[in-house]
Design a protein around this motif. Structure first.
Motif, PDB file in Angstrom:
ATOM      1  N   ASP A  70       0.814  -1.216   0.000  1.00  0.00           N
ATOM      2  CA  ASP A  70       0.000   0.000   0.000  1.00  0.00           C
ATOM      3  C   ASP A  70       0.847   1.265   0.000  1.00  0.00           C
ATOM      4  N   LEU A  71       2.081   1.143   0.500  1.00  0.00           N
ATOM      5  CA  LEU A  71       2.977   2.309   0.486  1.00  0.00           C
ATOM      6  C   LEU A  71       3.646   2.467  -0.879  1.00  0.00           C
ATOM      7  N   GLY A  72       3.433   1.500  -1.770  1.00  0.00           N
ATOM      8  CA  GLY A  72       3.975   1.625  -3.132  1.00  0.00           C
ATOM      9  C   GLY A  72       5.261   0.872  -3.371  1.00  0.00           C
ATOM     10  N   SER A  73       5.662   0.040  -2.402  1.00  0.00           N
ATOM     11  CA  SER A  73       6.932  -0.689  -2.582  1.00  0.00           C
ATOM     12  C   SER A  73       6.823  -1.726  -3.694  1.00  0.00           C
ATOM     13  N   CYS A  74       7.961  -2.010  -4.310  1.00  0.00           N
ATOM     14  CA  CYS A  74       8.091  -3.173  -5.184  1.00  0.00           C
ATOM     15  C   CYS A  74       8.701  -4.288  -4.325  1.00  0.00           C
ATOM     16  N   PHE A  75       8.859  -5.496  -4.897  1.00  0.00           N
ATOM     17  CA  PHE A  75       9.289  -6.638  -4.088  1.00  0.00           C
ATOM     18  C   PHE A  75      10.363  -7.464  -4.780  1.00  0.00           C
ATOM     19  N   ASP A  76      11.367  -7.856  -3.984  1.00  0.00           N
ATOM     20  CA  ASP A  76      12.397  -8.774  -4.456  1.00  0.00           C
ATOM     21  C   ASP A  76      12.052 -10.152  -3.907  1.00  0.00           C
ATOM     22  N   VAL A  77      11.828 -11.126  -4.809  1.00  0.00           N
ATOM     23  CA  VAL A  77      11.477 -12.465  -4.331  1.00  0.00           C
ATOM     24  C   VAL A  77      12.630 -13.433  -4.573  1.00  0.00           C
ATOM     25  N   ALA A  78      12.708 -14.445  -3.704  1.00  0.00           N
ATOM     26  CA  ALA A  78      13.808 -15.405  -3.775  1.00  0.00           C
ATOM     27  C   ALA A  78      13.344 -16.751  -4.311  1.00  0.00           C
ATOM     28  N   SER A  79      12.027 -16.931  -4.468  1.00  0.00           N
ATOM     29  CA  SER A  79      11.518 -18.244  -4.877  1.00  0.00           C
ATOM     30  C   SER A  79      10.123 -18.072  -5.460  1.00  0.00           C
ATOM     31  N   VAL A  80       9.635 -19.146  -6.073  1.00  0.00           N
ATOM     32  CA  VAL A  80       8.265 -19.067  -6.601  1.00  0.00           C
ATOM     33  C   VAL A  80       7.249 -18.989  -5.455  1.00  0.00           C
ATOM     34  N   TYR A  81       7.644 -19.452  -4.288  1.00  0.00           N
ATOM     35  CA  TYR A  81       6.715 -19.399  -3.147  1.00  0.00           C
ATOM     36  C   TYR A  81       6.518 -17.944  -2.707  1.00  0.00           C
ATOM     37  N   GLU A  82       7.639 -17.220  -2.625  1.00  0.00           N
ATOM     38  CA  GLU A  82       7.497 -15.789  -2.309  1.00  0.00           C
ATOM     39  C   GLU A  82       6.751 -15.071  -3.430  1.00  0.00           C
ATOM     40  N   LEU A  83       7.011 -15.478  -4.653  1.00  0.00           N
ATOM     41  CA  LEU A  83       6.317 -14.852  -5.788  1.00  0.00           C
ATOM     42  C   LEU A  83       4.805 -15.030  -5.630  1.00  0.00           C
ATOM     43  N   ASP A  84       4.376 -16.251  -5.330  1.00  0.00           N
ATOM     44  CA  ASP A  84       2.936 -16.500  -5.162  1.00  0.00           C
ATOM     45  C   ASP A  84       2.353 -15.660  -4.034  1.00  0.00           C
ATOM     46  N   MET A  85       3.142 -15.526  -2.941  1.00  0.00           N
ATOM     47  CA  MET A  85       2.671 -14.711  -1.807  1.00  0.00           C
ATOM     48  C   MET A  85       2.367 -13.296  -2.268  1.00  0.00           C
ATOM     49  N   ILE A  86       3.296 -12.733  -3.030  1.00  0.00           N
ATOM     50  CA  ILE A  86       3.147 -11.333  -3.445  1.00  0.00           C
ATOM     51  C   ILE A  86       2.014 -11.196  -4.460  1.00  0.00           C
TER      52      ILE A  86
END
Ligand SMILES: Cc1ncc(COP(=O)(O)O)c(C=O)c1O
Length: 388
Positions: A70-86
């Motif tokens: 909600d603050l506008g951040s982008c995300f660095d993911v380390a795995s497909v599991y984190e990707l799915d979370m985001i």
């Protein structure tokens, strides 16, 4: 001397968190989302030219991710599991970077199919997989950096490659139809030497310049994380880091800054968390020895893994009785002899500490809950409660 909680927390933040702590049975982590918000906003204003990609691994709790979304951040993911979370939080894939250089071909294909188009790499095998399963994607090549000795949690050995190899890999990725956009580095987590960014940025400049002579223009620098927080050892203030790092960038890119990405983890969430533990047992190993062992209901396998090798030295506090003394060795509850947090480093604790007393681990919002074993020795992962 006893730790002064108010060196780490304002009275308002602490009383909000303490009220929550008093409601639960240990062990658990309390995260104050106001602190995460303030840290994110401070980082934005210190690096107004940069895009922030929160390193999800530091604390992947939905409450933290939603706030940062909600603050506008982008995300660095380390795995497909984190990707799915985001993705499940409705974040569009153009706000996601797949930053792990170690990934399976099928995970690359999955991320690509989900719309991710920005990847970090450091090897030929990974580039060939990216070319096949994520064609045309933007790729940043991660280089090795100095600073391993001054980072409390070094990261540059397993990841990154020498600039000479980076140059070949970037050229190869172009030949294979990828879009080599830039260079990435991570100077090591909890990096106490600001100069580590200086030497990394000059390596990046060298790579940019060399590739330009080969007709290849890069336009992205991903500076990773590494920004330190206040644990026991003192570090310079965030604004001092920002001023110096901005100066290094401007000196090396005087003709205009390329796109800059930051991937902060620890510096956004560490200060927001307090891990609350309880003393299980206090004992000694001989009749005449002065050292006393304090066994807590949380240890290396339940959230305190960054104390391994006594790397991260968290400030701890207890409201038990007695004048503080440094005779205590701190260990966890499992039947594993590695489960010792601090044996050489002594965090002062009240002399009369006893089973049932609480020990509060300050500034533990990063790399604690996300590092917990699932059921080692039967102990469940750490619960997290949120306040705001
Ligand atoms: C690729 C990458 N980016 C960012 C981070 C976050 O680093 P820090 O927690 O030091 O900010 C890490 C940490 O492991 C990482 O591996």
């Amino acid at each position: 001397m006893a730790t002064d909680v108010f060196e780490y927390y304002s009275h308002d933040d602490w009383s909000l968190m303490k009220a929550e702590m008093d409601r639960h049975e240990t062990p658990f982590l309390v995260v104050n989302l106001n602190i995460v918000r303030r840290n994110y906003e401070a980082l934005r204003s210190l690096y107004p030219f940069a895009h922030i990609y929160y390193a999800v691994k530091a604390n992947p709790a939905t409450e933290v991710l939603t706030l940062l979304r909600d603050l506008g951040s982008c995300f660095d993911v380390a795995s497909v599991y984190e990707l799915d979370m985001i993705l499940s939080l409705g974040v569009s894939p153009d706000r996601i970077s797949y930053g792990n250089t170690i990934k399976k071909a099928r995970d690359i294909a999955y991320a690509y199919q989900k719309g991710v188009r920005l990847f970090t790499t450091d090897s030929e095998g990974d580039i060939r997989n990216l070319a096949q399963y994520a064609p045309g994607s933007r790729v940043a090549c991660r280089i090795l950096t100095e600073g391993g000795d001054t980072a409390e949690w070094p990261l540059s050995r397993k990841f990154g490659c020498h600039p000479d190899l980076a140059i070949s890999l970037i050229m190869l990725s172009k030949e294979l139809g990828l879009n080599p956009c830039g260079v990435s580095f991570h100077v090591g987590s909890q990096q106490r030497d600001i100069g580590a960014w200086d030497s990394a940025i000059s390596k990046v400049r060298y790579i940019f310049d060399y590739l330009k002579t080969q007709g290849l223009e890069l336009n992205l620098v991903n500076m990773g994380g590494g920004f330190p927080v206040k644990y026991i050892s003192k570090t310079s203030r965030p604004d001092v880091y920002a001023e110096e790092i901005t100066r290094y960038l401007k000196e090396d890119f005087e003709d205009g800054l390329p796109e800059i990405i930051l991937e902060p983890g620890r510096s956004l969430v560490a200060e927001s968390g307090v891990l609350v533990t309880e003393v299980v047992l206090v004992s000694k190993k001989s009749n005449v020895g002065v050292d006393r062992w304090v066994y807590l209901d949380t240890g290396l396998f339940n959230g305190l893994v960054e104390t391994i090798g006594e790397s991260i030295k968290y400030p701890i506090w207890s409201d038990a009785q007695g004048k503080c003394s440094d005779v205590f060795i701190l260990a966890g509850p499992t039947c594993d002899s590695q489960d010792i947090m601090y044996e050489k480093f002594r965090n002062p604790l009240p002399a009369e500490i006893k089973p049932g007393d609480r020990v509060y681990w300050l500034t533990t919002g990063a790399y604690t809950a996300s590092y917990c074993s699932v059921c080692f020795n039967g102990f469940p992962p750490l619960k997290t409660y949120f306040v705001k």
